[in-house]
Each structure stands twice: as structure tokens, then as C-alpha cells.
Design an enzyme around this catalytic site. Structure first.
Site, short mmCIF file in Angstrom:
data_model
loop_
_atom_site.label_atom_id
_atom_site.label_comp_id
_atom_site.label_asym_id
_atom_site.label_seq_id
_atom_site.Cartn_x
_atom_site.Cartn_y
_atom_site.Cartn_z
N PRO A 1 -19.43 2.78 6.31
CA PRO A 1 -19.29 4.09 5.67
C PRO A 1 -18.29 4.00 4.52
O PRO A 1 -17.19 3.50 4.71
CB PRO A 1 -18.74 4.97 6.80
CG PRO A 1 -18.16 4.04 7.81
CD PRO A 1 -18.78 2.70 7.62
N MET A 2 -18.69 4.46 3.31
CA MET A 2 -17.78 4.40 2.16
C MET A 2 -17.94 5.63 1.28
O MET A 2 -19.07 5.99 0.91
CB MET A 2 -18.04 3.13 1.34
CG MET A 2 -17.68 1.84 2.06
SD MET A 2 -18.21 0.38 1.15
CE MET A 2 -19.99 0.40 1.44
N CYS B 1 -9.12 4.20 7.15
CA CYS B 1 -9.05 4.35 5.70
C CYS B 1 -7.61 4.22 5.21
O CYS B 1 -6.73 4.95 5.65
CB CYS B 1 -9.62 5.69 5.26
SG CYS B 1 -9.47 5.92 3.48
N LYS C 1 -13.60 3.33 14.10
CA LYS C 1 -13.36 2.24 13.14
C LYS C 1 -11.88 2.26 12.79
O LYS C 1 -11.31 3.30 12.46
CB LYS C 1 -14.20 2.46 11.87
CG LYS C 1 -14.05 1.32 10.85
CD LYS C 1 -15.15 1.38 9.76
CE LYS C 1 -15.17 0.08 8.97
NZ LYS C 1 -14.41 0.10 7.74
N ASN D 1 -15.52 -6.46 10.65
CA ASN D 1 -15.65 -5.98 9.28
C ASN D 1 -14.54 -6.60 8.43
O ASN D 1 -13.42 -6.78 8.90
CB ASN D 1 -15.56 -4.44 9.30
CG ASN D 1 -15.49 -3.79 7.94
OD1 ASN D 1 -14.65 -2.93 7.70
ND2 ASN D 1 -16.37 -4.16 7.04
N GLY D 2 -14.88 -6.94 7.19
CA GLY D 2 -13.88 -7.48 6.27
C GLY D 2 -14.31 -8.78 5.62
O GLY D 2 -14.55 -9.78 6.32
N ASP D 3 -14.48 -8.77 4.30
CA ASP D 3 -14.81 -9.97 3.51
C ASP D 3 -16.17 -10.59 3.82
O ASP D 3 -16.37 -11.77 3.59
CB ASP D 3 -13.73 -11.06 3.69
CG ASP D 3 -12.39 -10.64 3.10
OD1 ASP D 3 -12.36 -9.65 2.36
OD2 ASP D 3 -11.39 -11.32 3.38
N ARG E 1 -17.77 -3.48 0.80
CA ARG E 1 -17.76 -3.52 -0.66
C ARG E 1 -18.82 -4.43 -1.27
O ARG E 1 -19.28 -4.19 -2.38
CB ARG E 1 -16.36 -3.91 -1.16
CG ARG E 1 -15.33 -2.79 -0.94
CD ARG E 1 -13.91 -3.27 -1.16
NE ARG E 1 -13.52 -4.28 -0.18
CZ ARG E 1 -12.57 -5.18 -0.37
NH1 ARG E 1 -11.91 -5.21 -1.51
NH2 ARG E 1 -12.27 -6.06 0.57
#
Length: 317
Positions: free
Chosen positions: A18-19, A102, A141, A204-206, A229
Site C-alpha cells: 500500500p502506497m 509509515c 504492517k 518487505n524492503g528492497d 517502490r
């Protein structure tokens, strides 16, 4: 086979994170088509939902063809989070996700999002009360902790599970790191290996490709992987099939059309522009900076389409 509540997600599922200003419905539908196992709406402010702010309520619109879909809420007030969760339940998502991750100042600085990592008792209280208030699966999250001196995730994961959540997504950074440095997956792996943990753990991450996701599954044993991203302007990141350059530009043009039709010309373009400006498709264009500026300034559908077609020509050369 990964399951959240009774949502079946298959083997090695990969999710769209979600972003804000990114995961609108047009983009979610494309990610779904290319193979995202689960998608999430942009995060929604609990306070704004409770106050019935129109632009926030609109974020709750979901389509059947994007299921399973989660709606994510954030806030720091217990009552507002509970009331917002009840409103979200009426919108009919497959699950409700609580954002305790966030890092941006306007959210975390006010004690919401990752700011909750400075008040674990309240974070757990909100989680418990939301779980009790709704019938949908509730997930969370969050991050590894507020900073490197407070890496709380291994304990926090057990506490959150005890609150009744059905899955936990961990971003492998602290709040202090924001999006800098490398994501540290070792603690995510540690949570997953904890024999007391029985809910799915989502890493999650990279993650920049499905190859990265495969490595995360192999190395850390997570139940699912979430991509954030790296999806900007790249909904085909979820596909095992390599698209041609032309196919990729067709997809971006389709995204523009979907958003303009669903919202209106001005806002549809606004929603799509950041995807276009960030898309890896245009990396091969020399002096792309001027074109990128033109893309970000364009206000008419015809203008944007013209720029995209010019890019197509330049890439063919």
C-alpha cells in the site's frame, strides 16, 4: 500454500504494497493482471474517514476484479481507528491492514504510522480493539523498531499475534532509516523462525524483481513478499514473462486511460504522472530529464499521449 484467514494466496505469493498516491485502483488492476497475489489501497487516515472527508472516502472504492484486496488505515486515536475499521468493513475488502510503519514526518511525527513504535502499549491496544470490532481478518504492517537502539520486532510480533491479527508484514528498516540504507531481512527471518509464530510473515524492503522475491523466500522462509517502490510505473514487475518495450508503453498508456475514465482528465493525469516519471522504461533515453519535466507538467490527455509516443520512437532508435 499461504493463507491469511481463509484467503488462499497460493505458493510464494507476491503482494503490491500500500502506497499513498501510488496504489490507486487503476494501478492495482494492472498489477493484479500481471500476477500480484494481493493488492492494497493507498493508506487511509482513520480521522479523515470518521469525519467523512470525501477524498478519503473515495479511496475505499474497490473492484471485484482486483480481489483479494486489503484496505489499510492509519491513526493514533483508539476510538477513531476502531470506528474507521468499521467503516472500512462496510466497503467490503478482503482484509483490513493497520499501518504502524509509515515513517514520513506528517504521519510518524504525530504519533501515527511508525510513530506508534514509540508507544507499544497503545499500538497493541489499538490492534486488540480493532480485531474485536470487525469480522474481517486484521493484519499489521510495521518496521523493525523506531531506531537501532529499539529493535522490538521479535517481541512485538508475538504480542501482535496474541492480539489476534491474521498476518504480519515487516519492512526491514527502522523508522530512523526512513528509506535509506539497506533493508535488513535477518530480523524478518528470525521472526519467521520463531516456533511460537504461526501467522504468515510477509517480508518487505528492497525487493526490486521476482528474482529478489525468490531469494527472500529461499533465504528467510517468509510466507509472502511485498514489493513497494520498485513497482512505480512498472506493474509488469509481477509477471514472469518479459514484456517488449512496445508492450510496456502500451501498458502505461492503458493506465493513463483507466485513470482518466475512472476519475477525470486532470486528476487521472495527476495519478498517472508519477508512475510515468518513475518508470524504468525510459531509462535508455538520452537527456530524458527535459522529457520527464514535460511529462510532469502535462495537463491534457493528448499532451501526455504525444510525449509517450515520442518516447516510443526515441527508444526504437
Amino acid at each position: 500454500m499461504t493463507k491469511i484467514g481463509n484467503i488462499e494466496l497460493g505458493e510464494r505469493p507476491v503482494f503490491l504494497a500500500p502506497m499513498e498516491d501510488v496504489t490507486d485502483i487503476g494501478f492495482r488492476l494492472l498489477c493484479k493482471r500481471f500476477g500480484a497475489s494481493m493488492v492494497y489501497t493507498e493508506f487511509v487516515s482513520a480521522e479523515a474517514l470518521v469525519r467523512d472527508i470525501k477524498s478519503t472516502v473515495q479511496k475505499l472504492t474497490i473492484a471485484d476484479e482486483e480481489r483479494p484486496v486489503g484496505i489499510q488505515i492509519y491513526g493514533r486515536d483508539i476510538d477513531a481507528m476502531v470506528d474507521a475499521a468499521k467503516i472500512v468493513e462496510q466497503a467490503g475488502p478482503d482484509l483490513i491492514d493497520l499501518n504502524f510503519g509509515c515513517p514520513v514526518k506528517k504521519v510518524a511525527g504525530k504519533g501515527a504510522g511508525a510513530g506508534m513504535l514509540q508507544n507499544i502499549d497503545k499500538l497493541l491496544d489499538i490492534t486488540r480493539k480493532v480485531v474485536d470490532a470487525v469480522n474481517l481478518p486484521v493484519t499489521v504492517k510495521t518496521r523493525l523498531g523506531w531506531n537501532n537502539d529499539n529493535l522490538v520486532i521479535t517481541t512485538l510480533a508475538e504480542q501482535l499475534q496474541d492480539c489476534g491479527i491474521k498476518a504480519l508484514t515487516i519492512h526491514g528498516r527502522t523508522r530512523a532509516q526512513m528509506y535509506t540504507g539497506d533493508a535488513d531481512w535477518t530480523l524478518i527471518g528470525e521472526v519467521k523462525r520463531n516456533p511460537r509464530i504461526h501467522i504468515p510473515i510477509i517480508g518487505n524492503g528492497d525487493i526490486k524483481s521476482l528474482d529478489d522475491a525468490d531469494r527472500a523466500f529461499d533465504q528467510y522462509g517468509v510466507d509472502a513478499v511485498m514489493i513497494g517502490r520498485a513497482t512505480f510505473g512498472c506493474p509488469w514487475i509481477f509477471s514472469r514473462k518479459e514484456l517488449t518495450l512496445d508492450e510496456k508503453i502500451d501498458v502505461l498508456e492503458e493506465q493513463l486511460h483507466i485513470n482518466v475514465e475512472r476519475i477525470d482528465e486532470r486528476r487521472g493525469i495527476l495519478h498517472t504522472r508519477r508512475h510515468l516519471a518513475a518508470s524504468p522504461v525510459f531509462k535508455g533515453i538520452p537527456d530524458f530529464r527535459q522529457t520527464r519535466i514535460a511529462m510532469l507538467r502535462a495537463e491534457k490527455m493528448d499532451e501526455v499521449m504525444q510525449i509517450l509516443e515520442q518516447c516510443r520512437e526515441r527508444l526504437r532508435q
